[in-house]
Write an enzyme that holds these catalytic residues in place. Structure first.
Site, short mmCIF file in Angstrom:
data_model
loop_
_atom_site.label_atom_id
_atom_site.label_comp_id
_atom_site.label_asym_id
_atom_site.label_seq_id
_atom_site.Cartn_x
_atom_site.Cartn_y
_atom_site.Cartn_z
N LYS A 147 -11.55 -8.15 6.10
CA LYS A 147 -10.98 -7.28 7.13
C LYS A 147 -11.92 -6.11 7.41
O LYS A 147 -12.40 -5.53 6.44
CB LYS A 147 -9.64 -6.77 6.60
CG LYS A 147 -8.97 -5.72 7.45
CD LYS A 147 -7.76 -5.20 6.73
CE LYS A 147 -7.13 -4.12 7.57
NZ LYS A 147 -6.05 -3.45 6.90
N GLU A 172 -16.50 -8.21 -4.89
CA GLU A 172 -15.06 -7.93 -4.76
C GLU A 172 -14.24 -9.22 -4.79
O GLU A 172 -13.18 -9.29 -5.40
CB GLU A 172 -14.78 -7.18 -3.44
CG GLU A 172 -15.18 -5.71 -3.45
CD GLU A 172 -14.17 -4.83 -4.19
OE1 GLU A 172 -13.20 -5.36 -4.76
OE2 GLU A 172 -14.36 -3.61 -4.20
N CYS A 218 -4.04 6.18 0.05
CA CYS A 218 -3.47 4.91 -0.43
C CYS A 218 -3.15 4.94 -1.92
O CYS A 218 -3.07 3.88 -2.55
CB CYS A 218 -4.43 3.76 -0.12
SG CYS A 218 -4.80 3.59 1.64
N CYS A 259 0.86 -1.18 0.00
CA CYS A 259 0.00 0.00 0.00
C CYS A 259 0.89 1.22 0.00
O CYS A 259 2.11 1.11 0.09
CB CYS A 259 -0.96 0.02 1.19
SG CYS A 259 -2.39 1.09 0.83
N LYS A 273 -12.19 -5.22 2.15
CA LYS A 273 -11.66 -4.36 3.22
C LYS A 273 -12.63 -3.21 3.41
O LYS A 273 -12.83 -2.40 2.51
CB LYS A 273 -10.28 -3.84 2.82
CG LYS A 273 -9.69 -2.90 3.86
CD LYS A 273 -8.25 -2.57 3.53
CE LYS A 273 -7.67 -1.62 4.56
NZ LYS A 273 -6.29 -1.28 4.28
C1 PBG Z 1 -2.99 0.19 4.91
C2 PBG Z 1 -3.46 -0.74 5.97
C3 PBG Z 1 -4.30 -0.49 7.05
C4 PBG Z 1 -4.35 -1.65 7.80
C5 PBG Z 1 -3.56 -2.59 7.15
N1 PBG Z 1 -3.03 -2.02 5.99
C6 PBG Z 1 -4.97 0.74 7.51
C7 PBG Z 1 -5.86 1.52 6.64
O1 PBG Z 1 -6.41 1.02 5.64
O2 PBG Z 1 -6.03 2.68 6.97
C8 PBG Z 1 -5.10 -1.83 9.09
C9 PBG Z 1 -4.54 -2.85 10.00
C10 PBG Z 1 -5.01 -2.75 11.42
O3 PBG Z 1 -5.82 -1.89 11.79
O4 PBG Z 1 -4.52 -3.56 12.21
N2 PBG Z 1 -3.83 0.37 3.83
ZN ZN Z 2 -3.24 2.18 2.52
#
Ligand code: PBG
Ligand code: ZN
Length: 328
Positions: free
Chosen positions: A248, A233, A130, A120, A195
């Site tokens: 997630k 998705e 991102c 990311c 996500k």
């Molecule tokens: C980055 C990312 C995030 C998480 C994993 N990769 C945060 C977001 O999307 O802002 C979250 C992981 C966690 O909260 O433990 N894109």
């Molecule tokens: Zn990100």
């Protein structure tokens, strides 16, 4: 007298019987342990909102990686805080950045450990989004080109799996193409396919210094009300070549984990995210809950819902508790 012939309690009579009939089991092999790598040396600093989780320099990360391996945890997911940030997050594909150096060092010391690189840009961009910005809009297709570079650099460093967490459309296909063009045909893609735009990422964004400087991520991460869209998705990412599908956060979305498990025949992962971890830790530190019981019950619920693997900050503790036994 009425006699009760059917007595489910018979199968609960003792710990040994309960062990024999338990339908879902947990093992250290189910866990993927996240690491936050920072620049410097001899750094091991606890993250305030995530007690027991540390910012680690590469040398310290190696120690933790060894500890995880010895506890039977087979995989690590590597996150990083870079030395510099810019508009396109170019430190994300810099081979001298903490993530790439950590992947190289851990691969060298523990060649059998499975290394997952988080792909990311939000930790690396000055604006915390991102992807590539056009005004205040994250440009999807320009971002894909950047993500390809990140994935290839992590594969070059030795990652076994790359895990795109950006939620751009088409990123799995783009990353697959780039990996294959660079002869990384055996590097897998674990897609953060489902996500959600979630408040549960709060502690992570503090830890990774990745909060967006304006707005939010709702134009790219999913709306929490949507389940059918989650299946779309997943379908798209599988068609694009994802090897593992992730849902997630975990706890508030176990219905989605279950549904995805029912529908697909590829491995399913769940991310037990930072906010879920922080809530458990805070309550445990106050003496309001029994941490071991709550953690094991929670991780079990993720397995029961259908995850084959769980990315969790509890991994090392849970692996230790599983060794001690008497978890349920
Ligand atoms: C980055 C990312 C995030 C998480 C994993 N990769 C945060 C977001 O999307 O802002 C979250 C992981 C966690 O909260 O433990 N894109
Ligand atoms: Zn990100």
């Amino acid at each position: 007298m009425y006699t009760q012939k059917l007595r489910p309690r018979r199968m609960r009579i003792s710990p040994a019987v309960r062990d024999m009939v338990r339908e879902t089991s947990l093992s250290a092999k189910d866990f993927i342990y996240p690491l936050f790598i920072v620049p410097g040396e001899h750094v091991r600093e606890e993250i305030p909102s995530m007690p027991g989780v540390y910012h680690l320099s590469v040398d310290e990360a190696l120690k933790t990686a060894r500890e995880a391996w010895e506890l039977g945890v087979p995989a690590l997911e590597i996150f990083g805080l870079p030395e510099y940030k810019d508009a396109d997050g170019s430190s994300a594909w810099d081979m001298t950045s903490p993530v790439q150096r950590a992947i190289m060092a851990i691969k060298k010391a523990l060649p059998d450990m499975v290394i997952v690189g988080d792909v990311c840009l939000c930790q690396y961009t000055s604006h915390g989004h991102c992807g590539h910005l056009e005004g205040h809009y994250v440009d999807n297709d320009k971002t894909l080109k950047l993500l390809q570079k990140v994935a290839v650099s992590q594969a070059e460093a030795g990652a076994d799996i790359v895990a795109p967490s950006d939620m751009m459309d088409g990123r799995v296909a783009a990353i697959r193409d780039a990996l294959d063009d660079h002869d990384f045909i055996n590097v897998s893609i674990m897609s953060y396919a489902v996500k959600y735009a979630s408040g549960y990422y709060g502690p992570f964004r503090d830890a990774a210094d990745s909060a967006p400087q304006f707005g939010d991520r709702k134009q790219y991460q999913m709306d929490p009300g949507n389940a059918r869209e989650a299946l779309k998705e997943v379908e798209l990412d599988l068609a694009e070549g994802a090897d593992i599908i992730m849902v997630k956060p975990a706890l508030a979305y176990l219905d989605i984990v279950h549904e995805v498990r029912q529908r697909i025949n590829r491995p399913v992962a769940t991310y037990n995210v930072s906010g879920e971890y922080a809530m458990v830790k805070a309550a445990a530190q106050n003496g309001w809950i029994d941490e071991k019981r709550i953690v094991m019950e929670t991780l079990l619920s993720m397995k029961r819902a259908g995850s084959d693997m769980i990315i969790t900050y509890h991994a090392l503790d849970a692996a230790r508790w599983l060794q001690e036994g008497n978890c349920f």
